[in-house]
Design a protein around this motif. Structure first.
Motif, short mmCIF file in Angstrom:
data_model
loop_
_atom_site.label_atom_id
_atom_site.label_comp_id
_atom_site.label_asym_id
_atom_site.label_seq_id
_atom_site.Cartn_x
_atom_site.Cartn_y
_atom_site.Cartn_z
N GLN A 1 0.83 -1.21 0.00
CA GLN A 1 0.00 0.00 0.00
C GLN A 1 0.86 1.26 0.00
O GLN A 1 0.52 2.25 -0.65
N GLY A 2 1.98 1.21 0.72
CA GLY A 2 2.90 2.34 0.66
C GLY A 2 3.46 2.53 -0.73
O GLY A 2 3.56 3.67 -1.23
N ARG A 3 3.79 1.43 -1.39
CA ARG A 3 4.27 1.50 -2.77
C ARG A 3 3.21 2.08 -3.70
O ARG A 3 3.51 2.92 -4.56
N ALA A 4 1.96 1.70 -3.49
CA ALA A 4 0.88 2.14 -4.38
C ALA A 4 0.64 3.64 -4.30
O ALA A 4 0.22 4.26 -5.28
N ARG A 5 0.90 4.24 -3.14
CA ARG A 5 0.63 5.67 -3.00
C ARG A 5 1.89 6.53 -3.05
O ARG A 5 1.84 7.73 -2.81
N LEU A 6 3.01 5.92 -3.37
CA LEU A 6 4.28 6.66 -3.38
C LEU A 6 4.25 7.86 -4.31
O LEU A 6 4.57 8.98 -3.90
N LEU A 7 3.86 7.67 -5.55
CA LEU A 7 3.98 8.75 -6.53
C LEU A 7 3.02 9.88 -6.25
O LEU A 7 3.39 11.06 -6.30
N TRP A 8 1.75 9.56 -5.94
CA TRP A 8 0.84 10.68 -5.66
C TRP A 8 1.13 11.30 -4.31
O TRP A 8 0.81 12.46 -4.06
N GLY A 9 1.76 10.55 -3.42
CA GLY A 9 2.19 11.14 -2.16
C GLY A 9 3.27 12.18 -2.39
O GLY A 9 3.25 13.26 -1.79
N LEU A 10 4.21 11.87 -3.26
CA LEU A 10 5.26 12.83 -3.60
C LEU A 10 4.67 14.05 -4.30
O LEU A 10 5.06 15.19 -4.00
#
Length: 212
Positions: free
Chosen positions: A74-83
């Motif tokens: 789940q952390g991987r899935a939201r990495l890009l939009w989190g950045l």
């Protein structure tokens, strides 16, 4: 087996303290340990870390990228939009994920693969990284623990990241420092975590600290 804080905050939520132009930006990507599960916002990891840095004269703000219950996937899935949601390139990323994979007994190889994607992307963007490691519960057995515990030093070395070996160092197993759920640190526990991690955070800034 119970997961570490199974109730998440709104997906995509990144809590960022009010910014000043000269502030360095730290993004803490993690699960409930980063999010501050069970604590008032002021007592959570990111706010305590920010205050500790400022008390030492470091102009920094710490963005809370923790989502309770998150696995490495789940952390991987939201990495890009989190950045993207940060609105600026962080000067440091603290990656604290894997506890929920471990508590669910998910394969260590799966956690490693997800963390590798995260670290590779941060390195590609030339964002300094501090890996906050986790350790497997003894009840999962020696083979599992050996594989799981080895993830963090191996990936930190591979991607040139600094390593804080165990996020709960000095707190795990100390009942006075843990909330009633037996898993999450209380405010005093978080204070100890921040005190122990602070030198690693400062060193992870490298030349940015000397320049700013």
């Amino acid at each position: 087996m119970a997961t570490l804080c199974c109730v998440g905050f709104l997906l995509g939520l990144v809590a960022v303290a009010p910014a000043h132009a000269a502030d360095r930006l730290i993004w803490a990507l993690g699960d409930s340990l980063t999010a501050g599960y069970g604590l008032p916002p002021a007592d959570g990891f990111t706010r305590q870390l920010e205050r500790a840095l400022r008390a030492q004269g470091v102009a920094a703000r710490v963005a809370n990228g923790g989502v309770s219950g998150d696995t490495t996937a789940q952390g991987r899935a939201r990495l890009l939009w989190g950045l993207r949601g940060l609105g600026a390139k962080p000067d440091l990323a603290i990656v604290e994920l894997g506890a929920n994979d471990m508590l669910r007994g998910l394969p260590p190889a799966q956690a490693r693969a997800n963390l590798e994607v995260i670290l590779a992307e941060l390195k590609r963007r030339q964002i300094p990284i501090l890996v906050a490691g986790m350790r497997a519960s003894p009840n999962l057995g020696v083979p599992y623990a050996r594989q799981f515990d080895a993830i963090y030093p191996a990936l930190a070395a591979k991607y040139g990241a600094r390593l804080y070996p165990f996020f709960l160092d000095g707190v795990a197993g100390q009942r006075a420092l843990i909330q009633a759920d037996g898993l999450h640190p209380n405010a005093q526990g978080v204070r100890i975590i921040v005190q122990r991690m602070l030198p690693h955070v400062r060193r992870a800034f490298g030349t940015l600290m000397r320049d700013g």
